[in-house]
Scaffold this active site. Sequence first.
Site, PDB file in Angstrom:
ATOM      1  N   ARG A  99       2.003 -56.743  23.252  1.00  0.00           N
ATOM      2  CA  ARG A  99       2.641 -57.435  24.368  1.00  0.00           C
ATOM      3  C   ARG A  99       1.702 -58.537  24.859  1.00  0.00           C
ATOM      4  O   ARG A  99       0.587 -58.260  25.310  1.00  0.00           O
ATOM      5  CB  ARG A  99       2.960 -56.452  25.495  1.00  0.00           C
ATOM      6  N   HIS A 143       4.179 -64.628  32.973  1.00  0.00           N
ATOM      7  CA  HIS A 143       3.171 -63.725  33.534  1.00  0.00           C
ATOM      8  C   HIS A 143       2.289 -64.531  34.489  1.00  0.00           C
ATOM      9  O   HIS A 143       1.083 -64.636  34.309  1.00  0.00           O
ATOM     10  CB  HIS A 143       2.345 -63.072  32.423  1.00  0.00           C
ATOM     11  N   GLU A 188       6.317 -58.392  36.639  1.00  0.00           N
ATOM     12  CA  GLU A 188       6.087 -58.008  38.029  1.00  0.00           C
ATOM     13  C   GLU A 188       6.556 -59.045  39.046  1.00  0.00           C
ATOM     14  O   GLU A 188       5.755 -59.726  39.692  1.00  0.00           O
ATOM     15  CB  GLU A 188       4.608 -57.681  38.254  1.00  0.00           C
ATOM     16  N   ASN A 314       5.285 -50.998  34.644  1.00  0.00           N
ATOM     17  CA  ASN A 314       3.838 -51.166  34.827  1.00  0.00           C
ATOM     18  C   ASN A 314       3.405 -50.169  35.887  1.00  0.00           C
ATOM     19  O   ASN A 314       3.836 -50.264  37.041  1.00  0.00           O
ATOM     20  CB  ASN A 314       3.497 -52.590  35.270  1.00  0.00           C
ATOM     21  N   TYR A 316       0.108 -47.917  37.659  1.00  0.00           N
ATOM     22  CA  TYR A 316      -1.330 -47.688  37.813  1.00  0.00           C
ATOM     23  C   TYR A 316      -1.652 -46.547  38.775  1.00  0.00           C
ATOM     24  O   TYR A 316      -2.639 -45.844  38.585  1.00  0.00           O
ATOM     25  CB  TYR A 316      -2.024 -48.975  38.275  1.00  0.00           C
ATOM     26  N   GLU A 379       2.605 -51.507  30.979  1.00  0.00           N
ATOM     27  CA  GLU A 379       1.189 -51.578  31.365  1.00  0.00           C
ATOM     28  C   GLU A 379       0.762 -50.245  31.952  1.00  0.00           C
ATOM     29  O   GLU A 379       1.488 -49.654  32.753  1.00  0.00           O
ATOM     30  CB  GLU A 379       0.926 -52.657  32.429  1.00  0.00           C
TER      31      GLU A 379
END
Length: 472
Positions: A99, A143, A188, A314, A316, A379
């Site tokens: 990616r 991005h 995002e 994504n 985290y 991600e």
Amino acid sequence: MRVFYARLPCTSCRSEYVLTVADLVGGFPADFTWGAATSSYQIEGAATADGRTPSIWDVFCHTPGKTAGGDTGDVACGHYRRRREDVSLMREIGITGYRFSIAWPRVIPGPGGGVNHAGLDFYDELVDGLLAAGIEPWPTLYHWDLPQWLEDAGGWPARMITSAFAEYVDAVTSRLGDRVTRWTTLNEPWSASILAYGLGRHAPGRTEPVAALQAAHHLLLAHGVAVGVIRHNVAGARVGIAMNTQAVRAATAAPADVSAARAHDGYVNRWFFDPLHGLGYPEDMVVRYRGITPHVEPGDLDQIATPIDFVGVNYYNAAVVRAPGRPQPGAFPGLDNVEEVPQPGPRTAMNWPINPDGLGDVLWRIHQDYHPTAIAVTENGYAAEGEQVTGRQVADPQRTSFIRKHLHEVAKAISHGVPVEGYFVWSLFDNFEWAHGYRPRFGLVYVDFVTGRRTVKDSGRWYARQIASIVG
């Protein structure tokens, strides 16, 4: 305690993760995509090469005080010049999907819509190299590196940006669509709107809440328009969008804390997920955002909800949220009675808590609430600092543990019927981490930012063994 991302049903409920590669092998289908991710501004460098013009991040980074140590992406990892070496590293690790993002300022460097074919040549050659190595390209079309000339014309808060994005997408997919079928429109939209136009932490560094929500609307609208352009240009296209997500948990069962957690969930998650899936903007957040809600024209919400083939996640960390009892200075409007609670336990170099179970919660909630055809973890990664090369080795056991635990959650989600089709580690390389500069290192591959030398870390070698045990 209410969890706004519904809990994934528990099968083993281990209190500790003591997992080997063998524990994970049976949890993934044979055609699962094992990937790593990057973005153009964070790795390419070559900021003025072959007709590229400045992006908003070039301008932001060269503005004193905006990035740690005044760091910029002018050179970054030098990937633009070292793409062949880097594809060889990908093949060594054994990833089956890569990616990456395409730099809009390389493709449409100025007003008038003229396509810079020299800028597209880089991606043309990169795609050919990936395919020759047996790696599927997963390009992301935006991005965050908006051409500065478009920001000068109004940027994402201006409606003209949707047609500009469509022209750019048309140029890229017309050139690469004969070989690339997997496309991600945006990365995002929350970050590209709220952080960039509302809180000023990302380029272009504006602190205008009205502009932020209008930018969010135009990002989603541009996504919907782009889906149609891609499908027109690319036979058999599979199109998605990469969304930042959090598992949101109320600190207590008190009604005020539950309300605060719902607001945070609306701010980070539902404001973006709901319209993408035909639900419009969530009514409770429209009330909170009274006075700053975006202008929405007839047909916009239908365009935004154009069906897609996968949702990129994504992830985290999770957020534990409470109502603090006093207004929070610097909060986004409507969120001044919402506060994240510090969580105990280890944290990454980004000061983010480590919550692997939150990934399972996110995947299950998206599956249950939005019913996407497929999901990819686009991600997920661990930031460290102070890593060093010793001999030809970089020891990073915390990253290996982080990836292993999150992969366990992915396997568990798949076992419960969640259609997860891929996992991409952030990031393939240590890179320029936006306003944080070069201090946090996310990579499976260590990069010496003086010499450019690459060294596969222990986590990268572990990931290679994991992939080989399934793919062969």
